[in-house]
Enzyme design. Structure first.
Site, PDB file in Angstrom:
ATOM      1  N   PRO A  98       3.520 -13.880  -3.921  1.00 13.91           N
ATOM      2  CG  PRO A  98       2.065 -14.653  -2.267  1.00 13.91           C
ATOM      3  CD  PRO A  98       3.205 -15.094  -3.137  1.00 13.91           C
ATOM      4  CD  GLU A 125       3.566 -22.672   4.132  1.00 10.35           C
ATOM      5  OE1 GLU A 125       3.426 -21.572   4.705  1.00 10.35           O
ATOM      6  OE2 GLU A 125       2.640 -23.477   3.959  1.00 10.35           O
ATOM      7  NE  ARG A 163      -7.041  -8.659 -24.325  1.00 10.34           N
ATOM      8  CZ  ARG A 163      -7.323  -7.393 -24.595  1.00 10.34           C
ATOM      9  NH1 ARG A 163      -6.424  -6.455 -24.336  1.00 10.34           N
ATOM     10  NH2 ARG A 163      -8.482  -7.061 -25.125  1.00 10.34           N
ATOM     11  CG  ASP A 178      -7.944  -3.271 -23.739  1.00 10.69           C
ATOM     12  OD1 ASP A 178      -9.104  -3.159 -24.150  1.00 10.69           O
ATOM     13  OD2 ASP A 178      -7.169  -4.182 -24.090  1.00 10.69           O
TER      14      ASP A 178
END
Length: 264
Positions: A98, A125, A163, A178
């Site tokens: 994160p 953790e 892709r 896209d």
């Protein structure tokens, strides 16, 4: 291009190799994926890869020694396969966290054009910071939320990179339209039937411009819908496109005519 994945759950990656359009990337050898089960590099009868955190607190922390043994094996295998010739040419080690850089299309394009990477899928953790400080080249995040481990972000990255490989998508120009490829959100798309009945007896019709066959008008309609959707939902992307000089005078006139109230 080769990706090596250090993970506690290699079985999570099998479906990605067997279904969907990105399967072609692996079948054709455009993308090679090597999985490295972390417990194979743990010691002792219990094959422990985690321990309690110093200083106390909840959860467990992944220990550095098993990770370093796994990483050494990855580098040795890549050298043997001709994927590197020493520390100065090693593939980058990406850790999903994160606290990392937000994964976006620019980073996906950067990785898709490179030799691949080693993907580290953490659990519990977290990972002993000493291993991160010694070995991790980049930390990547999917967004401001927490997952149980790095396997899902790794799969997301692999799918996005796969892709973009030549020949993977049936239409080579597909990914160029896209969302985020030009810094904006994609425009709406329509298919058959031309008229879709509604429950109230009316119909929802395909915009007439898309049926006109006039390529110039269609291109402009799609551009304007993309600009409008982006301005309403992601004004930060409009600001970034403007700063990068990616908006034409026609784009700016259209945005001005929208008269969208700025978000508070």
């Amino acid at each position: 291009m080769r990706f090596d994945v250090i993970t506690l759950f290699p079985e999570l990656f099998a479906p990605h190799l067997e279904v969907g359009v990105t399967r072609r990337a692996y079948v054709d050898g455009k993308l090679q994926l090597q999985l490295w089960p972390l417990r194979d590099f743990a010691e002792g009868n219990y094959r422990r890869v985690d321990d309690r955190p110093f200083g106390g607190g909840p959860g467990m922390v992944m220990m550095a020694p098993p990770l370093e043994r796994a990483l050494d094996a990855v580098h040795a295998a890549r050298v043997q396969a001709g994927e590197g010739t020493g520390a100065g040419h090693r593939a980058p080690l990406i850790h999903f966290s994160p606290t990392g850089r937000r994964l976006d299309q620019a980073l996906v394009r950067e990785l898709a054009a490179g030799p691949g990477a080693v993907l580290l899928c953490g659990r519990y953790e977290g990972i002993d910071q000493r291993f991160i400080d010694r070995h991790v080249d980049m930390e990547v995040s999917l967004g401001d939320f927490v997952l149980s481990g790095g396997e899902l972000p790794a799969l997301v990255l692999l799918d996005a990179v796969a892709r973009l490989q030549p020949g993977v998508l049936q239409d080579a120009a597909s990914h160029q339209q896209d969302s985020f490829e030009d810094g904006l959100l994609d425009c709406p798309h329509y298919s058959r039937p031309e008229q879709l009945p509604r429950a109230d007896g009316g119909v929802d019709a395909v915009p007439q411009v898309l049926l006109s066959g006039h390529h110039g008008r269609i291109a402009r309609w799609r551009r304007e819908r993309s600009l409008e959707l982006t301005a309403r939902r992601r004004p930060d992307l409009i600001a970034a496109a403007r700063a990068a000089g990616r908006l034409s005078r026609e784009d700016e006139r259209f945005l001005q005519a929208l008269d969208i109230e700025p978000k508070p």
